[in-house]
Design a protein around this motif. Structure first.
Motif, PDB file in Angstrom:
ATOM      1  N   LEU A  64       2.191   7.367  22.448  1.00  0.00           N
ATOM      2  CA  LEU A  64       2.864   8.436  21.703  1.00  0.00           C
ATOM      3  C   LEU A  64       3.522   7.844  20.462  1.00  0.00           C
ATOM      4  CD1 LEU A  64       4.495  10.538  24.551  1.00  0.00           C
ATOM      5  CD2 LEU A  64       2.397  11.008  23.279  1.00  0.00           C
ATOM      6  N   HIS A  68       4.157  12.532  17.062  1.00  0.00           N
ATOM      7  CA  HIS A  68       4.298  13.382  18.251  1.00  0.00           C
ATOM      8  C   HIS A  68       5.755  13.835  18.392  1.00  0.00           C
ATOM      9  CE1 HIS A  68       0.613  11.126  19.682  1.00  0.00           C
ATOM     10  NE2 HIS A  68       0.240  12.380  19.803  1.00  0.00           N
ATOM     11  N   VAL A  95      -1.729  16.467  24.993  1.00  0.00           N
ATOM     12  CA  VAL A  95      -0.986  17.071  23.897  1.00  0.00           C
ATOM     13  C   VAL A  95      -1.612  18.428  23.612  1.00  0.00           C
ATOM     14  CG1 VAL A  95      -0.311  16.878  21.479  1.00  0.00           C
ATOM     15  CG2 VAL A  95      -0.439  14.807  22.912  1.00  0.00           C
TER      16      VAL A  95
END
Length: 103
Positions: A64, A68, A95
């Protein structure tokens, strides 16, 4: 009946367009781009908007990024802490990018 829920603390960010993704575990990886979902609060299942799924992308907790975190409207450190609280021990995530289509 709602199709997906979010913790109440995220409602205002979603409605304001500050939160444009959600990161979920495998149990919620079945959504598909183009799908229209009714959204409720996790705490009381009260409806608060409708979203359109833009994409569903597999990822790992370890990869990540700050992008993000920006899309979640939090820092990367806070994002990782939130995910670890919700999904302890889970490293394979998804996601789900979305846009609000009605509130």
């Amino acid at each position: 009946m709602n199709d997906i829920t979010f913790f109440q603390r995220f409602e205002s960010d979603i409605l304001a367009g500050r939160k444009t993704i959600t990161i979920r575990d495998e149990s919620e990886a079945h959504f598909e781009p183009g799908q229209i979902l009714r959204v409720g609060r996790y705490e009381d299942d009260g409806y608060f908007c409708t979203i359109k799924v833009l994409s569903v992308t597999p990822t790992l907790l370890s990869v990540l990024t700050d992008e993000h975190a920006r899309q979640e409207n939090m820092t990367l450190e806070v994002l990782r802490d939130v995910i670890n609280d919700i999904y302890p021990g889970v490293t394979q995530l998804y996601v789900i990018a979305f846009e609000v289509v009605s509130a």
